[in-house]
Design an enzyme around this catalytic site. Sequence first.
Site, PDB file in Angstrom:
ATOM      1  CG  ASN A  62       1.596 -10.361  -1.262  1.00  0.00           C
ATOM      2  OD1 ASN A  62       1.177 -10.749  -2.344  1.00  0.00           O
ATOM      3  ND2 ASN A  62       1.060 -10.738  -0.120  1.00  0.00           N
ATOM      4  CD  GLU A  64       2.887 -13.233   3.171  1.00  0.00           C
ATOM      5  OE1 GLU A  64       2.882 -14.370   3.677  1.00  0.00           O
ATOM      6  OE2 GLU A  64       1.891 -12.475   3.162  1.00  0.00           O
ATOM      7  CB  CYS A  73       3.391  -4.288   0.073  1.00  0.00           C
ATOM      8  SG  CYS A  73       2.821  -4.229   1.770  1.00  0.00           S
ATOM      9  CD  GLU A  75       0.189  -2.318  -2.688  1.00  0.00           C
ATOM     10  OE1 GLU A  75       0.925  -3.251  -2.303  1.00  0.00           O
ATOM     11  OE2 GLU A  75      -0.967  -2.127  -2.254  1.00  0.00           O
ATOM     12  CB  CYS A 112      -0.480  -1.051   3.700  1.00  0.00           C
ATOM     13  SG  CYS A 112       1.266  -1.021   3.262  1.00  0.00           S
ATOM     14  CB  CYS A 115       2.132   0.605  -0.226  1.00  0.00           C
ATOM     15  SG  CYS A 115       2.917  -1.021  -0.090  1.00  0.00           S
TER      16      CYS A 115
END
Length: 160
Positions: A62, A64, A73, A75, A112, A115
């Site tokens: 990830n 940010e 993210c 993924e 999530c 994703c």
Amino acid sequence: MKDIKIESILTVYEDYNELPEDIVSLMDTASKARLKAYAPYSKFLVGAAILLDNGEVISGNNQENASYPSGLCAERTAIYYAGAEYPDAKIVRMALTAGSQKQPTTAPIPPCGACRQAISEYEVKQDSPIEIYFMGTSGKVVKSHSLANLLPLGFDRSFL
Ligand code: THU
């Protein structure tokens, strides 16, 4: 009217050491990626590793941003790179691991919703299932035999 029941089947490994050798290796790659995540705001580090049918392994984590929604993210970082670099390869499986820097993360951490939608696009595109393995930093590991199994009533190109 009638009710419809939708079922998901998951395989739960009690421990990482129960995994087949090749999955351990993919999960180790995901763990290495997790440790390089850029997550100064959430302190929640996620790593993803993808095995392609051409033998290549792609990893991501990830990333940010001070403008929170601009982050991405693990993924999607990994799968978009795989799609960009190897557009014709099929994704065999993904290994995911996540851990907080604030407390131990022993629960298996699933991808999530956003994703799942992103991974679903590639599963539909390649017309073959993508296996997903996910865990915290220790503890149980969960396997889903496909992404669709994690995303009932998914939205895909067939509706367009
Ligand atoms: N995160 C992922 O990388 N993957 C997921 O599936 C869930 C959440 C990241 C996004 C954010 O950087 C941090 O974890 C906390 O939500």
